[in-house]
Every structure is written in C-alpha cells, then in structure tokens.
Write a protein that holds these residues in place. Structure first.
Motif, PDB file in Angstrom:
ATOM      1  N   ARG A  96      31.956  66.319  42.341  1.00  0.00           N
ATOM      2  CA  ARG A  96      33.257  66.732  41.799  1.00  0.00           C
ATOM      3  C   ARG A  96      33.079  67.837  40.774  1.00  0.00           C
ATOM      4  O   ARG A  96      32.221  67.760  39.895  1.00  0.00           O
ATOM      5  CB  ARG A  96      33.968  65.533  41.149  1.00  0.00           C
ATOM      6  CG  ARG A  96      35.225  65.899  40.344  1.00  0.00           C
ATOM      7  CD  ARG A  96      36.046  64.691  39.977  1.00  0.00           C
ATOM      8  NE  ARG A  96      36.830  64.238  41.105  1.00  0.00           N
ATOM      9  CZ  ARG A  96      38.082  64.643  41.370  1.00  0.00           C
ATOM     10  NH1 ARG A  96      38.665  65.524  40.584  1.00  0.00           N
ATOM     11  NH2 ARG A  96      38.743  64.187  42.410  1.00  0.00           N
ATOM     12  N   GLU A  97      33.902  68.879  40.911  1.00  0.00           N
ATOM     13  CA  GLU A  97      33.991  69.940  39.927  1.00  0.00           C
ATOM     14  C   GLU A  97      35.144  69.597  38.994  1.00  0.00           C
ATOM     15  O   GLU A  97      36.315  69.732  39.350  1.00  0.00           O
ATOM     16  CB  GLU A  97      34.231  71.291  40.611  1.00  0.00           C
ATOM     17  CG  GLU A  97      33.074  71.793  41.443  1.00  0.00           C
ATOM     18  CD  GLU A  97      31.910  72.261  40.591  1.00  0.00           C
ATOM     19  OE1 GLU A  97      32.101  72.422  39.364  1.00  0.00           O
ATOM     20  OE2 GLU A  97      30.807  72.455  41.141  1.00  0.00           O
ATOM     21  N   TYR A  98      34.792  69.114  37.815  1.00  0.00           N
ATOM     22  CA  TYR A  98      35.828  68.610  36.917  1.00  0.00           C
ATOM     23  C   TYR A  98      36.711  69.721  36.359  1.00  0.00           C
ATOM     24  O   TYR A  98      37.897  69.505  36.069  1.00  0.00           O
ATOM     25  CB  TYR A  98      35.185  67.811  35.786  1.00  0.00           C
ATOM     26  CG  TYR A  98      34.621  66.495  36.262  1.00  0.00           C
ATOM     27  CD1 TYR A  98      35.451  65.394  36.456  1.00  0.00           C
ATOM     28  CD2 TYR A  98      33.266  66.356  36.561  1.00  0.00           C
ATOM     29  CE1 TYR A  98      34.953  64.190  36.918  1.00  0.00           C
ATOM     30  CE2 TYR A  98      32.745  65.161  37.031  1.00  0.00           C
ATOM     31  CZ  TYR A  98      33.597  64.080  37.207  1.00  0.00           C
ATOM     32  OH  TYR A  98      33.098  62.887  37.679  1.00  0.00           O
ATOM     33  N   GLN A  99      36.169  70.910  36.194  1.00  0.00           N
ATOM     34  CA  GLN A  99      36.994  72.018  35.711  1.00  0.00           C
ATOM     35  C   GLN A  99      38.066  72.393  36.723  1.00  0.00           C
ATOM     36  O   GLN A  99      39.182  72.769  36.355  1.00  0.00           O
ATOM     37  CB  GLN A  99      36.113  73.230  35.399  1.00  0.00           C
ATOM     38  CG  GLN A  99      35.199  73.023  34.194  1.00  0.00           C
ATOM     39  CD  GLN A  99      34.396  74.272  33.867  1.00  0.00           C
ATOM     40  OE1 GLN A  99      34.308  75.189  34.688  1.00  0.00           O
ATOM     41  NE2 GLN A  99      33.825  74.308  32.675  1.00  0.00           N
ATOM     42  N   GLU A 100      37.706  72.271  37.999  1.00  0.00           N
ATOM     43  CA  GLU A 100      38.673  72.563  39.058  1.00  0.00           C
ATOM     44  C   GLU A 100      39.439  71.315  39.478  1.00  0.00           C
ATOM     45  O   GLU A 100      40.419  71.413  40.229  1.00  0.00           O
ATOM     46  CB  GLU A 100      37.954  73.137  40.276  1.00  0.00           C
ATOM     47  CG  GLU A 100      37.180  74.416  40.017  1.00  0.00           C
ATOM     48  CD  GLU A 100      36.465  74.893  41.260  1.00  0.00           C
ATOM     49  OE1 GLU A 100      36.859  74.506  42.373  1.00  0.00           O
ATOM     50  OE2 GLU A 100      35.491  75.653  41.124  1.00  0.00           O
ATOM     51  N   ASN A 101      38.950  70.146  39.022  1.00  0.00           N
ATOM     52  CA  ASN A 101      39.525  68.868  39.445  1.00  0.00           C
ATOM     53  C   ASN A 101      39.553  68.783  40.975  1.00  0.00           C
ATOM     54  O   ASN A 101      40.559  68.460  41.593  1.00  0.00           O
ATOM     55  CB  ASN A 101      40.937  68.693  38.872  1.00  0.00           C
ATOM     56  CG  ASN A 101      41.411  67.246  38.992  1.00  0.00           C
ATOM     57  OD1 ASN A 101      40.610  66.298  38.989  1.00  0.00           O
ATOM     58  ND2 ASN A 101      42.716  67.060  39.131  1.00  0.00           N
ATOM     59  N   LYS A 102      38.372  69.070  41.549  1.00  0.00           N
ATOM     60  CA  LYS A 102      38.295  69.167  42.999  1.00  0.00           C
ATOM     61  C   LYS A 102      36.971  68.584  43.485  1.00  0.00           C
ATOM     62  O   LYS A 102      35.941  68.747  42.840  1.00  0.00           O
ATOM     63  CB  LYS A 102      38.396  70.651  43.387  1.00  0.00           C
ATOM     64  CG  LYS A 102      38.702  70.920  44.837  1.00  0.00           C
ATOM     65  CD  LYS A 102      38.929  72.427  45.018  1.00  0.00           C
ATOM     66  CE  LYS A 102      39.325  72.765  46.444  1.00  0.00           C
ATOM     67  NZ  LYS A 102      39.560  74.228  46.603  1.00  0.00           N
TER      68      LYS A 102
END
Length: 230
Positions: A96-102
């Motif tokens: 998970r890319e938390y900055q992108e929430n993706k």
C-alpha cells in the motif's frame, strides 16, 4: 573399619597427588602470525533482476515475466552456459502507498549469473538493462585460485607465528617446543557492489564504457598459536 579407612586415605592421597600434577602449568608463549596476498578475480557472480509495480496483479506479473524472458535471451546470446544462471527468487505481493491511499501489486524476480568471461561484463550489463532489468542486488568478483593461495598463506602465517615465538624464546635464553593450540582467523575479502538501481548504470553502459573497477581479492590468514616453552 580401620582397614577400610586406611585404604580410603591412600586412595584420596593418590588422587590428590595426581590432581596436583595435572595442575602444573606448562610454560607457554602465545603469538599471532599473519600472511596475505592479493590476486586478480577471474569470474563474477551477478545478482540482477526486475521489479514491476501495478494496481493489477496479473499485469504486474506479466510485465515482469516478459522482462525476465528478454534477460534470459540476452544471457543465452552471450554464450553463457545454462548451469551458470538460475532464478533465485520469484515474488508477487501486495503493498500500500499510504500517500496515495492506494494498493499496488509488486512482482519481482532475480537471476544469479556466474560470469566466467569478465571481458563481456559491461556489454552484458548494458544489454540486460536494455532488456528491462532494473535492480542489481549484488556483484561479487571471485577467483578460481582462492583455495590454492589460501593454503599457501595459511602456511606462511604459521611460519610467521613460529618465527615470532622463536624470537621471544631466544631473547630469554629458551626455546619453543610443540604447538599446543592453533586458532585460525583467516578471511577472504572480495570486491562487491550491493543493491543499486540498474538505471544508475544505464547511460554509461549504453555507450559501452567501463562501469565498474574489478579490483583485487585479498586473502588474509591470521592465526593465534600457543607454543610450549622449553
């Protein structure tokens, strides 16, 4: 009863005398010996691969598989024997890319290549990168002569230790006897490159420039020897 006590006293005295004899400290001299040599590597082990990130797991794996397939074709064209390359690991996992929430899926695979012809190193790396390789985990230069020279250096280290012991013993009017303890602390230091992105080499490799200095392998032998002192 007195007879039993008398026998027990004799046995106890005997064991006491034996223990005292065993506790006699043998005069010793404790020294270290060193030996070293530097040799030129004659082959390398490369750990290089591909890593692809995609929101679709199937696409991530497919793209990665295509890159690995092209890399293997490059390896074959360079005449590298099948026994000299293999897959080290194949992974597919979710992250998970938390900055992108993706969420993404990461597919990666690593190939280990034993390269016996160092003259083609730069060209091989250039073509692997062009095929899509984007991770270099390790480049380890080695020599087929390591064991041969290591044996010689160990003998040199022992003789060095013996010479030191003789110098110390002669200085006090004594001589050395047999070796009581030998503790080996030998090492082999090889030139290595770790964890780099293949893109860092891409521009130089594309122009067929030399991208890495091979250096030398250093074989070190350090021994600790305890000699009897006469």
């Amino acid at each position: 009863m007195k007879k039993i006590l008398y026998l027990f006293t004799i046995v106890l005295a005997t064991f006491t005398a034996m223990a005292q004899n065993n506790n006699i400290i043998t005069p010793q001299v404790n020294v270290t010996g060193e030996g070293s040599i530097k040799i030129k590597p004659d082959y390398a082990v490369l750990t290089i691969g591909s890593e692809i990130k995609d929101v679709d797991s199937a696409k991530a794996k497919q793209k990665n598989d295509e890159i690995i397939s092209r890399m293997i074709q490059v390896i074959k064209k360079k005449g590298i024997d099948e026994k000299d390359y293999q897959s080290q690991r194949v992974n597919l996992y979710k992250t998970r890319e938390y900055q992108e929430n993706k969420d993404y899926f990461v597919a990666n695979q690593t190939l280990i290549i034993t390269l016996h012809n160092l003259d083609i190193y730069d060209k091989l790396m250039s073509e692997l990168i062009a095929a899509g390789a984007n991770t270099i985990n390790d480049i380890n230069f080695k020599s087929t002569q390591t064991d041969k020279y290591a044996s010689q250096i160990r003998a040199k280290a022992i003789l060095n230790a013996k010479k030191k012991a003789e110098d110390y013993a002669n200085a006090i009017g004594q001589s050395i006897g047999k070796a009581l303890i030998i503790n080996d602390q030998s090492t082999v230091n090889t030139p290595r490159v770790y964890m780099m992105k293949a893109e860092m080499m891409a521009s130089d490799s594309a122009e067929n420039k030399q991208t890495l200095a091979i250096g030398e392998i250093e074989i070190l032998s350090n021994v600790n020897v305890v000699f009897e002192l006469n």
